[in-house]
Structure formats: structure tokens, C-alpha cells
Design a protein around this motif. Structure first.
Motif, short mmCIF file in Angstrom:
data_model
loop_
_atom_site.label_atom_id
_atom_site.label_comp_id
_atom_site.label_asym_id
_atom_site.label_seq_id
_atom_site.Cartn_x
_atom_site.Cartn_y
_atom_site.Cartn_z
N LYS A 65 70.01 2.07 78.68
CA LYS A 65 70.74 3.02 77.84
C LYS A 65 71.72 2.31 76.92
CE LYS A 65 72.48 5.23 81.39
NZ LYS A 65 71.94 4.39 82.48
N THR A 66 72.58 1.48 77.51
CA THR A 66 73.58 0.79 76.69
C THR A 66 72.92 -0.15 75.70
OG1 THR A 66 75.27 0.97 78.42
CG2 THR A 66 75.58 -0.75 76.78
N THR A 67 71.87 -0.81 76.14
CA THR A 67 71.16 -1.72 75.23
C THR A 67 70.60 -0.94 74.04
OG1 THR A 67 70.58 -3.08 77.15
CG2 THR A 67 69.37 -3.51 75.11
N GLY A 105 82.20 3.61 73.42
CA GLY A 105 81.42 2.73 74.29
C GLY A 105 81.70 2.94 75.76
N GLN A 106 80.83 2.34 76.55
CA GLN A 106 81.01 2.36 78.00
C GLN A 106 82.23 1.50 78.35
OE1 GLN A 106 77.50 0.99 80.01
NE2 GLN A 106 78.00 2.12 81.87
N PHE A 107 82.46 0.49 77.54
CA PHE A 107 83.61 -0.36 77.79
C PHE A 107 84.58 -0.19 76.64
CE2 PHE A 107 79.79 -2.09 79.66
CZ PHE A 107 80.15 -1.99 81.00
N MET A 130 77.63 8.07 71.88
CA MET A 130 78.58 8.05 73.00
C MET A 130 77.87 7.54 74.23
SD MET A 130 80.61 11.63 72.66
CE MET A 130 81.58 12.03 71.20
N ASP A 131 78.35 6.40 74.72
CA ASP A 131 77.74 5.80 75.89
C ASP A 131 78.51 6.23 77.13
OD1 ASP A 131 76.10 4.25 77.46
OD2 ASP A 131 76.95 2.32 76.82
N GLU A 132 77.91 7.07 77.92
CA GLU A 132 78.53 7.62 79.12
C GLU A 132 79.95 8.12 78.86
OE1 GLU A 132 77.91 5.78 82.80
OE2 GLU A 132 76.01 4.88 82.24
N PRO A 133 80.07 9.10 77.96
CA PRO A 133 81.41 9.53 77.54
C PRO A 133 82.28 10.10 78.65
CG PRO A 133 79.74 11.07 76.77
CD PRO A 133 79.02 9.87 77.29
MG LIG Z 1 75.20 1.41 80.26
#
Ligand SMILES: [Mg+2]
Ligand SMILES: Nc1ncnc2c1ncn2[C@@H]1O[C@H](COP(=O)(O)OP(=O)(O)OP(=O)(O)O)[C@@H](O)[C@H]1O
Length: 341
Positions: free
Chosen positions: A43-45, A83-85, A159-162
Motif C-alpha cells: 500500500k505505502t509503496t 503519510g503513514q510517517f 492518505m496513507d492509513e489516515p
Molecule cells: Mg504502509
């Protein structure tokens, strides 16, 4: 015509790991795509490739009508990313962080200040607005990062894992913000491990696992693939299992399953609530006393397990525990109560 987010055959390897193994996506303008998958699914990639932060080994992508590989800078100007981070400056206050983003996007100081104020209210950060971000809790940081992504309203958002790590109230509030945003015409790609979130927010869902899209469709379409609805009956006395089975067999679209020790019978059906009423009348006519009866529709949870052989949720708490459930078939899925926050 390709949608606002379009990708074809994205492949990305890291050494031996095929993080993306031919991902295709097409997200129509003004809609929300939920990218759903377990830890390590890719997902993040996917988000990093589409937002120009990572070059794929092969494949192509177009975002907001712009070729991601050919014109990354133009793409960056047309998108928002949370982002997730979190990308928060620790030493600036929450307010300063948001104002800085506004000014990076060429807002006037006055507009940036106004927008920062609105977002701080919106994300329950007003009380902490003038404290350095390094004093924020994890959930506050997360909210600040999301607020930063919303300073300008770009046509395409990622939105990555918002909502990972947000408490139920803040998650609910973010859902409202997201719905408003999309109501205003924004196209959104959202990754999540929360099935309920995809169910609630996404127009379409892509289920990814091991770098591949293994299923796509609306939440209802995916659920229908998992066998549709069932009637579940719990009879009062063990002797009533027999007659109840006969009644249910008359309505069933498949075998009647019986769990003797719990006196529970389950049968796949079509026909919804109307059929349920008929079943109840028939059981009553046969003198079967019912302790419990219900129509059960498959949840996205059921879909996920049937597609991947394992549950989607990360382990305990906020879902940030990286290796928790990923790729371990047979791990019990969490109860609805725990996941549906
Ligand atoms: Mg991820
Ligand atoms: N920079 C990297 N170097 C090496 N391997 C990587 C790198 N980035 C990702 N990977 C690997 O690629 C795979 C996909 O990772 P990715 O971060 O896209 O998963 P994800 O679906 O976002 O997972 P999560 O739910 O844990 O956030 C994983 O096996 C991961 O270990």
C-alpha cells in the motif's frame, strides 16, 4: 478516459522483495478508492510511486492528468499527501507547522494564518496550537500531519492509513472531513487496514496482497462474492433442530449447517428481510420455539479472509505493530467490537 489517478503495471522490487507486482488502478474523478491490504501488501509503496517519491522499476502512472514519471514536479503541485510517517517539524508549534505549509503553497501570510486556525479547530488541536509539536502525543501528531495535508485543497489527495492510531472520536471526525473534501470534488486514494473504514468511505475498493490487486469492486460487490446472506436460527430445544432444519431447507440456496451444541442452524438465502419474516412464520407454524434469529450479511472482514486467507487487522492497539498479522494464515481475526472503532 483515464481517471484522476491511473496506474498500469506498476512493479517495484527491493532486493528479493517484489513490493509491487503489476498494480493497475483507475480512480474516477471525485471518487474515493480504498486500498485495502495487510501489513507489507504494498500500500505505502503504491502511494509513494503515485506521489513521485519512489521510481517504479516498470509501469506507468498518470495523476491529475500528468505523467508521474515524466513530470514529477508538476504532479507534486497538484496533489496532497498525508503519510503513514508524519512529516511534522518537531520544533515548530502546531500553528507554525500549518502556516509554513500554507506559505510553501504561496498563500499570503494572512490567509495561511486563517487557514491554520480553522484546521487547528477542526482537528481538536486548538488548545495545543502554540506548543512545539515535539510535545504532542502520537494521535495529536497524526492529526497535525493530516491538517497539513489539507491546508490547500488539491484536486487529488493521497492518505496513507489516515486514521491509524486515532481514537474513535477523532476517527469519526476525520471521516467527516474526508467526506466534505470529496463532496467538494477531490479525488482521494486512501489506504487502510480498517475494513470498516473502507466500507464507510470508499466508492471502490482494491484489495491488495503481496504487491497485487487481488480483488476490486464496491463494498457490496465484494461482499456478494463471499457467498451472500444467510439466515441464522437458534432453537430453544435440541428436539426442535429437526423440524427447523426441514423449514430452512425449503428456503435455502444451499446446505443447512447445524451446530448441535449451540442449537444453531445456518443456511444461505436470497430475499432479505421479507424472506426472514416468512421463515419466522413457518417455524412458528411448526411449533419451533426460537431463541434467536437473524439475517447475516457478510462483512468486508469475511471478504478479506476468504480472499487472502488471513485477517486484515494489525495486532493489538493502533495497528502500527508492523509484523503483527501479516501473512500469517490462520491467525484468528479480531472481533467486530475490537475492529469497528
Ligand atoms: Mg504502509
Ligand atoms: N525501502 C524499502 N526497502 C526494502 N524493502 C521495502 C522498502 N519499502 C517497502 N519494502 C518492502 O515492500 C513490501 C511492501 O511494503 P509497503 O510498505 O508498501 O507495505 P504496506 O502495505 O504499506 O504495509 P503496512 O500496512 O505495514 O504499512 C514489504 O515487504 C516491505 O518490507
Amino acid at each position: 478516459m483515464p481517471g484522476a489517478i491511473y496506474a498500469e503495471g506498476l512493479v517495484k522490487t527491493f532486493g528479493d522483495v517484489r513490493a509491487l507486482d503489476g498494480v493497475d488502478l483507475d480512480v474516477p474523478e471525485g471518487t474515493v478508492l480504498g486500498l485495502l491490504g495487510p501489513n507489507g501488501a504494498g500500500k505505502t509503496t503504491t502511494v509513494r510511486v503515485l506521489t513521485t517519491l519512489l521510481q517504479p522499476d516498470s509501469g506507468s502512472a498518470v495523476v491529475a492528468g500528468i505523467d508521474v514519471l515524466k513530470h514529477p514536479n508538476e504532479v507534486r503541485r497538484s496533489i496532497g499527501l498525508s503519510g503513514q510517517f508524519a512529516a511534522v517539524d518537531e520544533y515548530l508549534t502546531g500553528r507554525e507547522n500549518l502556516q509554513m505549509v500554507g506559505q510553501l503553497y504561496q498563500m499570503s501570510a494572512r490567509d495561511a494564518k486563517k487557514r491554520a486556525g480553522q484546521l487547528l479547530e477542526r482537528f481538536n488541536l486548538a488548545d495545543a496550537a502554540d506548543r512545539p509539536a515535539k510535545t504532542y502525543s502520537g494521535g495529536m501528531r497524526r492529526r497535525l500531519d493530516l491538517a497539513a495535508a489539507l491546508v490547500v485543497s488539491p484536486p487529488v489527495m493521497f492518505m496513507d492509513e489516515p486514521t491509524t492510531g486515532l481514537d474513535p472520536r477523532n476517527r469519526q471526525q476525520l471521516w467527516e472531513v474526508i467526506q466534505e473534501l470529496v463532496g467538494g470534488g477531490t479525488t482521494l486514494l486512501l489506504t487502510t487496514q480498517y475494513l470498516e473504514e473502507a466500507d464507510h468511505l470508499a466508492d471502490d475498493i482494491c484489495v491488495v496482497d503481496h504487491g497485487k490487486v487481488i480483488a476490486r469492486g464496491t463494498s457490496d460487490q465484494l461482499k456478494a462474492r463471499t457467498g451472500g446472506e444467510r439466515v441464522e436460527v437458534v432453537v430453544h430445544e435440541p428436539e426442535q433442530i429437526g423440524p427447523a432444519r426441514e423449514v430452512l431447507a425449503g428456503y435455502g440456496k444451499g446446505e443447512v449447517a447445524v451446530a448441535e451444541h449451540t442449537r444453531k442452524l445456518t443456511v444461505p438465502v436470497t430475499g432479505g428481510a421479507k424472506l426472514l419474516a416468512e421463515v419466522i412464520r413457518d417455524l412458528d407454524a411448526r411449533g419451533v420455539e426460537i431463541d434467536d434469529i437473524g439475517l447475516r450479511r457478510p462483512t468486508l472482514d469475511d471478504v478479506f479472509i476468504s480472499l487472502t486467507g488471513h485477517a486484515a487487522e494489525a495486532a493489538e492497539g493502533n495497528g502500527e505493530d508492523e509484523d503483527a498479522v501479516a501473512g500469517k494464515p490462520g491467525q484468528g481475526r479480531k472481533s467486530q467490537k475490537e475492529t469497528a472503532q
